[in-house]
Design an enzyme around this catalytic site. Structure first.
Site, PDB file in Angstrom:
ATOM      1  N   ALA A   6      10.534  35.028  48.191  1.00  0.00           N
ATOM      2  CA  ALA A   6      10.936  34.149  47.090  1.00  0.00           C
ATOM      3  C   ALA A   6      10.524  32.731  47.461  1.00  0.00           C
ATOM      4  O   ALA A   6      10.519  32.378  48.640  1.00  0.00           O
ATOM      5  CB  ALA A   6      12.443  34.193  46.904  1.00  0.00           C
ATOM      6  N   PHE A   7      10.229  31.915  46.462  1.00  0.00           N
ATOM      7  CA  PHE A   7       9.819  30.556  46.800  1.00  0.00           C
ATOM      8  C   PHE A   7      10.960  29.782  47.442  1.00  0.00           C
ATOM      9  O   PHE A   7      10.741  28.784  48.117  1.00  0.00           O
ATOM     10  CB  PHE A   7       9.283  29.830  45.560  1.00  0.00           C
ATOM     11  CG  PHE A   7      10.325  29.199  44.699  1.00  0.00           C
ATOM     12  CD1 PHE A   7      10.936  29.909  43.691  1.00  0.00           C
ATOM     13  CD2 PHE A   7      10.697  27.879  44.902  1.00  0.00           C
ATOM     14  CE1 PHE A   7      11.901  29.316  42.891  1.00  0.00           C
ATOM     15  CE2 PHE A   7      11.644  27.275  44.098  1.00  0.00           C
ATOM     16  CZ  PHE A   7      12.256  27.994  43.099  1.00  0.00           C
ATOM     17  N   LYS A   8      12.173  30.251  47.262  1.00  0.00           N
ATOM     18  CA  LYS A   8      13.318  29.536  47.820  1.00  0.00           C
ATOM     19  C   LYS A   8      13.400  29.618  49.339  1.00  0.00           C
ATOM     20  O   LYS A   8      14.199  28.920  49.956  1.00  0.00           O
ATOM     21  CB  LYS A   8      14.603  30.041  47.184  1.00  0.00           C
ATOM     22  CG  LYS A   8      14.656  29.718  45.700  1.00  0.00           C
ATOM     23  CD  LYS A   8      15.962  30.146  45.061  1.00  0.00           C
ATOM     24  CE  LYS A   8      16.050  29.679  43.627  1.00  0.00           C
ATOM     25  NZ  LYS A   8      15.244  30.530  42.712  1.00  0.00           N
ATOM     26  N   ASP A   9      12.559  30.443  49.941  1.00  0.00           N
ATOM     27  CA  ASP A   9      12.536  30.524  51.399  1.00  0.00           C
ATOM     28  C   ASP A   9      12.310  29.151  52.028  1.00  0.00           C
ATOM     29  O   ASP A   9      12.940  28.812  53.031  1.00  0.00           O
ATOM     30  CB  ASP A   9      11.418  31.468  51.878  1.00  0.00           C
ATOM     31  CG  ASP A   9      11.839  32.935  51.804  1.00  0.00           C
ATOM     32  OD1 ASP A   9      13.031  33.226  51.976  1.00  0.00           O
ATOM     33  OD2 ASP A   9      10.950  33.790  51.587  1.00  0.00           O
ATOM     34  N   ALA A  57      15.431  26.896  51.757  1.00  0.00           N
ATOM     35  CA  ALA A  57      16.545  27.438  52.541  1.00  0.00           C
ATOM     36  C   ALA A  57      16.277  27.286  54.038  1.00  0.00           C
ATOM     37  O   ALA A  57      17.167  26.898  54.804  1.00  0.00           O
ATOM     38  CB  ALA A  57      16.763  28.907  52.186  1.00  0.00           C
TER      39      ALA A  57
END
Ligand SMILES: *Cc1c(COP(=O)(O)O)cnc(C)c1O
Length: 429
Positions: A105-108, A111
């Site tokens: 996910a791009f949220k890696d 985060a």
């Protein structure tokens, strides 16, 4: 660099304090006091730099000296240890693939970056922090993975029962250690409301240091500006005018792109591509911002009825509607249109997208009807994270990447929660 609250009723504060708090004491979102453009030499020579070098140069004004340069360099290098390829779709459209990280996910990136910052601030182990996060799907897995094993940080993730994909659920419920998943009887907005309430609950906040890992937190939000620089690095020699189409939910990613633009990145236009959750699309036509309850769609990470970062976008455009309108277009698509786009990408361009990317592709096409540019849509999740929809539409099996296969056999562990009181009891015990 100091940060101020967009509610303007709290004192300005440091990066460290803003990260640990998440929201300002007046419940406003934090915003950097200044954004100084990078010199033109940076953009002229960007293709000679590594991603980590680009990221470090771009973000250091927001973070140094609170995190010393040498440590920030390591944080950036650790965060970015995977690729961000641009893939060509046709003459006018490319996609920037942001799904090559550990949870796909791009949220890696956000985060991992935030976890490392908090880990640094907590290095003396004096203050335990509880990261409380609501997820409509992908945030949870990325946050769980990014924070796993970080000392002094406990992570509590709320997700709407039955409304995230099997893979997403596995990613956020199977890690253990300092990560706990709470399965909420409700929709994403219920999860987000509970989190907001917890932050406002003085009985709770007097007993524990709570922070958020949603894009309201500046350490999760700001590093997303890297993507736009990485895309530019790859395409600058090919196209003069570049626009970005961003599948948007809470509008954190697109807002970070606008920060990159303030840093001097040449971006012709931003396109916010939305599913049926069209609060911003309506705002851009009526100038009246009316949050709505979220509607469930096949691009569920964008099922947000009241996008928290929109206020930051307005601030970046001096709270002036005409300025914003000149830089941002917004479109909304139904699930049927999204499926048609998925199929078109596959059948005509041999590209397997996920539903969020497909919405981004539709936004790119809509913009190109009346404008000239090369539009890059962001592919925010790997297609196998939305396997049911994707396989059903393209009539083909998509192989599971190893990152995902690894979690599928693990056992789900989640605590059921159906009210704010239950959440509170859980946190207090
Ligand atoms: C979170 C997410 C989005 C939306 O990003 P925002 O920053 O909230 O606008 C889009 N696609 C996927 C796959 C996501 O996980």
């Amino acid at each position: 660099m100091n940060y101020y609250s967009l509610n303007r009723k709290a004192p300005n504060t440091t990066f460290a304090d803003a990260v640990v708090r998440g929201l300002a004491p007046d419940k406003g979102l934090y915003f950097p006091e200044s954004i100084t453009p990078l010199d033109t030499y940076f953009f002229e020579t960007i293709e000679n730099k590594t991603n980590a070098e680009i990221a470090f140069e771009a973000i250091k004004q927001f973070i140094v000296p609170e995190i010393p340069e040498i440590i920030l360099k390591t944080i950036v290098e650790d965060t970015l240890n995977f690729d961000f390829p641009v893939v060509n779709i046709n003459k006018n459209i490319s996609t920037l693939e942001l799904f090559h990280g550990p949870t796909m996910a791009f949220k890696d990136v956000g985060a991992r970056f935030m976890a490392r910052c908090l880990g640094y601030f907590n290095k003396s182990n004096t203050h335990e922090v509880t990261v409380l996060v609501a997820t409509s799907g992908d945030t949870g897995g990325a946050v769980a993975n990014g924070f796993l094993g970080v000392k002094g940080v406990n992570v509590v993730i709320l997700y709407p029962s039955g409304k995230v994909s099997d893979i997403q659920e596995k990613q956020l419920t199977t890690l253990g250690q300092n990560i706990t998943a709470l399965e909420v009887d409700g929709v994403f907005d219920d999860c987000q409301d509970m989190v907001k309430r917890a932050f406002m609950d003085e009985e709770l906040t007097s007993q524990m240091q709570l922070t958020s890992a949603n894009s309201i937190n500046i350490a999760r939000w700001l590093p997303q500006l890297f993507y736009y620089l990485f895309a530019y690095k790859q395409l600058k020699s090919k196209y003069k005018d570049i626009a970005f189409s961003i599948p948007s939910g809470n509008f954190g990613n697109i807002c970070a792109g606008m920060v990159a633009q303030k840093l001097g990145l040449p971006v012709k236009h931003f396109i916010a591509a939305n599913n049926a959750n069209d609060t911003v699309v309506n705002y851009m036509t009526t100038q009246s911002y009316e949050p709505k309850p979220s509607v469930q769609t096949i691009s569920n990470a964008m099922d947000v009825g009241n996008p928290s970062n929109f206020i930051r976008i307005q601030e970046l455009h001096d709270n002036d509607f005409e300025t914003l309108k000149a830089n941002l277009s917004s479109y909304s698509y139904t699930d049927e249109e999204t499926k048609t786009a998925l199929l078109e990408l596959y059948a005509s361009h041999n590209y397997v997208a996920d539903p969020h990317g497909a919405v981004g592709y539709l936004g790119a096409k809509a913009y190109l009807e009346n404008n000239e540019a090369h539009v890059i849509f962001l592919e925010t999740a790997h297609p196998t994270k939305f396997l049911d929809v994707v396989e059903d539409v393209i009539k083909k099996t998509v192989p599971l990447p190893s990152q995902i296969e690894a979690v599928m056999d693990k056992e789900k562990v989640a605590v059921a929660v159906s009210s704010y009181e239950e959440l509170k009891q859980f946190l207090l015990k």
